[in-house]
Write a protein that holds these residues in place. Structure first.
Motif, short mmCIF file in Angstrom:
data_model
loop_
_atom_site.label_atom_id
_atom_site.label_comp_id
_atom_site.label_asym_id
_atom_site.label_seq_id
_atom_site.Cartn_x
_atom_site.Cartn_y
_atom_site.Cartn_z
N PRO A 269 7.36 -3.28 -3.34
CA PRO A 269 8.61 -2.90 -3.53
C PRO A 269 9.84 -3.98 -2.54
CG PRO A 269 7.91 -0.36 -2.86
CD PRO A 269 6.76 -1.53 -1.81
N GLU A 270 9.64 -4.74 -1.34
CA GLU A 270 10.51 -5.35 -0.93
C GLU A 270 10.06 -6.61 -1.03
OE1 GLU A 270 9.74 -1.75 0.75
OE2 GLU A 270 8.21 -2.82 1.55
N ALA A 271 8.64 -6.85 -2.04
CA ALA A 271 8.03 -8.24 -1.99
C ALA A 271 8.65 -8.49 -3.89
CB ALA A 271 6.71 -7.83 -2.22
N GLU A 272 8.72 -7.15 -4.72
CA GLU A 272 9.41 -7.00 -5.48
C GLU A 272 10.78 -7.36 -5.52
OE1 GLU A 272 9.86 -4.42 -9.62
OE2 GLU A 272 7.74 -3.94 -8.16
N ALA A 273 11.05 -7.37 -4.49
CA ALA A 273 12.91 -7.63 -5.06
C ALA A 273 12.70 -8.90 -4.04
CB ALA A 273 13.90 -6.57 -3.90
N ALA A 274 12.57 -9.00 -3.08
CA ALA A 274 12.70 -10.30 -2.50
C ALA A 274 11.94 -11.85 -3.33
CB ALA A 274 12.03 -10.22 -1.45
N LEU A 275 11.19 -11.55 -4.14
CA LEU A 275 10.83 -12.48 -4.97
C LEU A 275 11.83 -13.74 -5.75
CD1 LEU A 275 7.99 -14.56 -5.94
CD2 LEU A 275 7.85 -12.73 -7.80
N PRO A 276 12.31 -13.22 -6.09
CA PRO A 276 13.84 -14.07 -7.30
C PRO A 276 13.97 -15.38 -6.30
CG PRO A 276 13.78 -11.57 -8.18
CD PRO A 276 12.80 -11.64 -6.69
N ARG A 277 14.34 -14.57 -5.23
CA ARG A 277 15.63 -15.38 -4.18
C ARG A 277 14.43 -16.53 -3.53
NH1 ARG A 277 17.67 -18.52 -2.43
NH2 ARG A 277 19.17 -18.51 -0.67
N TYR A 278 13.14 -16.18 -3.32
CA TYR A 278 12.29 -17.61 -3.20
C TYR A 278 11.64 -18.35 -4.18
CZ TYR A 278 11.28 -14.96 1.22
OH TYR A 278 11.59 -14.58 2.95
N GLU A 279 11.97 -17.63 -5.39
CA GLU A 279 11.82 -18.35 -6.86
C GLU A 279 12.87 -19.65 -6.89
OE1 GLU A 279 9.09 -19.67 -10.04
OE2 GLU A 279 8.27 -17.83 -8.74
N GLU A 280 14.37 -18.56 -6.94
CA GLU A 280 15.05 -19.66 -6.71
C GLU A 280 15.75 -21.47 -5.79
OE1 GLU A 280 20.11 -19.53 -6.22
OE2 GLU A 280 18.34 -17.47 -6.16
N ALA A 281 14.59 -20.91 -3.98
CA ALA A 281 14.93 -21.51 -3.35
C ALA A 281 13.62 -22.30 -3.56
CB ALA A 281 14.51 -20.83 -2.58
N MET A 282 12.31 -22.34 -4.82
CA MET A 282 11.07 -22.71 -4.68
C MET A 282 10.50 -22.81 -3.37
SD MET A 282 10.31 -23.26 -7.49
CE MET A 282 9.19 -24.46 -6.77
N LEU A 283 10.16 -21.79 -2.70
CA LEU A 283 9.42 -21.86 -1.20
C LEU A 283 8.53 -20.24 -1.46
CD1 LEU A 283 10.54 -21.64 1.51
CD2 LEU A 283 11.37 -19.69 1.68
N PRO A 284 7.59 -21.23 -0.91
CA PRO A 284 6.53 -20.59 -1.26
C PRO A 284 6.57 -19.51 -0.67
CG PRO A 284 5.68 -22.65 -0.71
CD PRO A 284 6.93 -22.87 -0.42
N LEU A 285 5.65 -18.19 -1.20
CA LEU A 285 5.60 -17.07 -0.79
C LEU A 285 4.13 -16.27 -0.58
CD1 LEU A 285 7.05 -14.12 0.23
CD2 LEU A 285 7.36 -13.45 -1.98
#
Length: 715
Positions: A433-449
């Motif tokens: 659940p935490e990964a799902e919530a956070a992924l859009p923010r990492y996507e916006e920053a183009m930050l590898p997760l």
């Protein structure tokens, strides 16, 4: 794939409880709905502002009428509609599978046999469309869904009667999709659409399915229309036996194209013979993942003895292929162990080194803190190893963000890391659940997760502005792929004929995936599965006793539990009390000290399949385990070694880039990681370069022996 409902969306429409959004356009929204009986439907609801538009309503009524007139098992049926409601709607059967366009994009072109079966089904669907006096007019890969029981033709939004004399479009307007539109219609001369136009579109679709590209190329609409009218199709790479038939479908003269019935006969595929056997393994897994997500939808009314939903039957060889391999994993990490031992304790840091950062996004204080802290420790050890190198060209640091196991806090944690300008990659989060919530923010920053522990299929379906994630890497098999070896192991046991399965809905992570995979394997092996679904909290209320007793009385000879460690412990005690000694298997959520504590002696002999290793029992991780013990005074816990490998993979790329004189940007690093392979101490890492899905072997078995989990190695 479905997205979340918006605050302005209704909660139900005409008895359909709405669960999410399938898609939206300028004039309406398509929702995923479910009846009280549990049947799923795609519910199309017209926007309020168009409900009074006479011309638009005429089109919608025509769509409903057209869809209702088509009677074919290969076309999606209408379940209900009201074109005169305040907000007109139509419900059709929901197919939990990808479109042909998505399947080809993600998995590549289909083999010739698959194309024959696909073409046969769609030709039969068109035969029914034309028999109803209709022309579909938009046969394209996006309008074909691949379900568990075969392909389905959808979307009759622009279908019209073949003998219609009144058009609902402007004069000269081209209706259809350029690149799949017949030349007589692409020319724009006012030609009336006819059945032969649908056959031409089907020919384009089959060429696309077989080669991965439209036969008249891509580009601007005008260019596509011109090439369709004047150029010959590009059929390079098409199977030699299929090519002549597809070329006939693409004849410029409509009179020369075969009729759908003739086409189906000449293709000679049988979509009903083996509902999933006609597709390649990668597409079968994609369909299975979508089906698994449907098992995770909210309950209408949970019941304690609900049978597992029927599932499709991919062939045993295909499921075995998903679970195969792993024997080389132990050897793959040997080099990493040698590197660790040779570099650990080497010379001091270089004063001239630049400083870059690897982030750890984890649950460090909440319910997942044990796993989160282990992942942090693994990353820190990898960074310490690199910083000890005398020849390093830069210095690394680790920074952490604690989400406490909260999806809401996960968004803030992601922003905190994303805002650090010298941070190049993030390892985490701990939970799905935490990964799902956070992924859009990492996507916006183009930050590898780099996701070490999340593995639920829903993470791949997170709604992102750009569609498919460009930064996510899965460092483990999905829950569904991880569940396949459970069935493989179970049904290769001598004497197993009637397995029992309990799906505990206390968790939505692995339970549905385990249920799906076990059901598929049982059917394919010719066994009679005895499944039961229980609602959350059963082990805290009346207990599992009645359910287990009923299953034993039914004669089960083996057992799979899909749920949390507390529930597994309760079931283990019930089975032990009844003297049951058959095979007992569970997914990795049960690999928890709580199971051992609560089950006691009843835990002996339970087998647990997981995506992570016990580093202390892995020869390739000996150096890592020694260093960990020196640092922390005890051996490494679960997922520490996997996090160490994740950091090692990032460091490998950064070091190579630094040696070439330039550090990669965040945006450049993600595709580099996806295209790489990395021999770690736990396994060899490989990825789908387009999606970031894990493509290596990473399934491991643990068995309870003498009161503790004993690592058995790769499955």
């Amino acid at each position: 794939m479905t997205g979340q409902l918006h605050p302005s969306d209704p909660s139900s429409v005409a008895g359909y409880r709405l669960l999410g959004r399938i898609g939206a356009g300028g004039m309406g929204v398509v929702y995923l709905g479910r009846t009280e009986a549990g049947a799923l439907a795609a519910v199309k609801v017209i926007q309020a502002e168009y409900a009074d538009d006479d011309e638009f309503l005429a089109r919608f009524r025509r769509e409903v009428s057209a869809a209702r007139r088509v009677e074919s098992e290969w076309a999606v049926p209408v379940l209900g509609a009201d074109t005169e409601a305040e907000r007109p709607w139509m419900a059709t059967a929901y197919v939990p599978g990808p479109s042909l366009a998505e399947a080809v994009t993600r998995c590549g072109p289909l083999p010739a046999r698959s194309v024959r079966v696909l073409g046969t089904a769609l030709a039969r669907a068109l035969e029914a469309v034309h028999a109803a006096g209709l022309v579909h007019r938009d046969v394209k890969p996006g309008n074909v869904l691949l379900g568990r029981d075969g392909p389905r033709l959808i979307d009759f939004g622009i279908a019209r009667a073949a003998d219609a004399t009144t058009a609902l479009t402007s004069a000269g307007m081209v209706v259809g999709t350029p690149g799949f539109l017949a030349p007589e219609l692409a020319a724009g001369g006012g030609a009336e659409p006819g059945p032969a136009g649908d056959v031409f579109s089907l020919g384009c679709l089959l060429a696309y399915a077989a080669t991965g590209r439209p036969p008249f190329g891509t580009g601007a609409s005008d260019a596509l229309l011109y090439r369709t009218v004047h150029d010959e199709p590009d059929l390079e790479g098409l199977d030699e036996e299929l090519r002549p038939l597809v070329r006939e479908c693409l004849a410029k003269d409509p009179e020369l194209r075969p009729a759908p019935r003739e086409l189906a006969g000449r293709l000679a595929g049988d979509p009903a013979a083996d509902p999933l056997g006609w597709l390649p393994e990668s597409v079968v897994l994609l369909i299975a993942e979508r089906s698994a997500r449907m098992l995770d939808l909210p309950d209408v009314e949970p019941t304690r003895a609900e049978p597992v939903a029927p599932t499709a039957r991919p062939g045993r060889r295909r499921l075995l292929a998903v679970a195969a391999g792993g024997a080389a994993v132990l050897a793959a990490g040997g080099g990493a162990a040698v590197v660790w031992n040779s570099l650990r304790g080497a010379g001091g840091p270089s004063a001239a080194a630049d400083r870059w950062i690897i982030g750890v996004h984890a649950d460090l204080s909440g319910p997942g803190r044990v796993s989160g802290r282990e992942q942090e420790r693994g990353v820190r050890l990898a960074v310490e190893e690199y910083n000890a190198r005398p020849d390093r060209l830069f210095e690394l640091a680790v920074t952490t963000a604690d989400d406490g196991g909260s999806p809401e806090r996960a968004v803030g944690a992601a922003s905190e890391l994303a805002d650090e300008p010298r941070l190049l990659a993030v390892i985490g989060p701990t939970g799905d659940p935490e990964a799902e919530a956070a992924l859009p923010r990492y996507e916006e920053a183009m930050l590898p997760l780099l996701a070490v522990s999340p593995g639920h299929p829903s993470l791949a379906g997170v709604a992102l502005p750009g569609g498919q994630s460009r930064v996510l890497l899965h460092l483990r098999p999905s829950d569904l792929a991880l569940s396949v070896p459970i069935g493989v192991h179970l049904f290769e046991q001598a004497g197993v004929q009637r397995p029992g399965l309990i799906q505990d809905r206390s968790t939505d992570l692995e339970s549905s995936a385990v249920a799906l995979a076990t059901s598929v394997m049982a059917r394919d092996a010719g066994h009679v599965l005895h499944p039961r679904v229980v609602p959350p909290g059963v082990h805290e209320a009346e207990g599992f006793g009645p359910v287990v007793t009923e299953m034993l009385e039914a004669g089960i000879d083996s057992f799979v539990f899909a749920g949390l460690p507390e529930g597994a412990a309760a079931v283990a005690r019930e089975l032990a009390a009844a003297g049951f000694t058959g095979p007992r298997i569970a997914p990795q959520s049960v690999l928890d000290p709580l199971f051992l504590e609560q089950a006691g002696d009843a835990a002996e002999g339970w087998l647990v399949h997981a995506s992570f290793v016990d580093a202390a029992g892995l020869p390739a991780a000996e150096g890592f385990s020694t260093a960990y013990r020196e640092e922390h005074g005890s051996g490494p816990g679960y997922r520490a070694a996997e996090a160490y490998d994740a950091a090692g993979m990032v460091i490998q790329h950064l070091a190579a880039a630094a040696a070439d004189g330039e550090m990669p940007s965040r945006a450049a690093l993600a595709p580099l990681l996806r295209e790489s392979t990395y021999a770690g101490i736990t396994k060899e890492f490989a990825f789908d370069p387009d999606t970031g899905d894990f493509a290596g072997e990473g399934r491991f078995a643990h068995e309870v022996r003498d009161g503790r989990f004993t690592f058995l190695g790769p499955v």
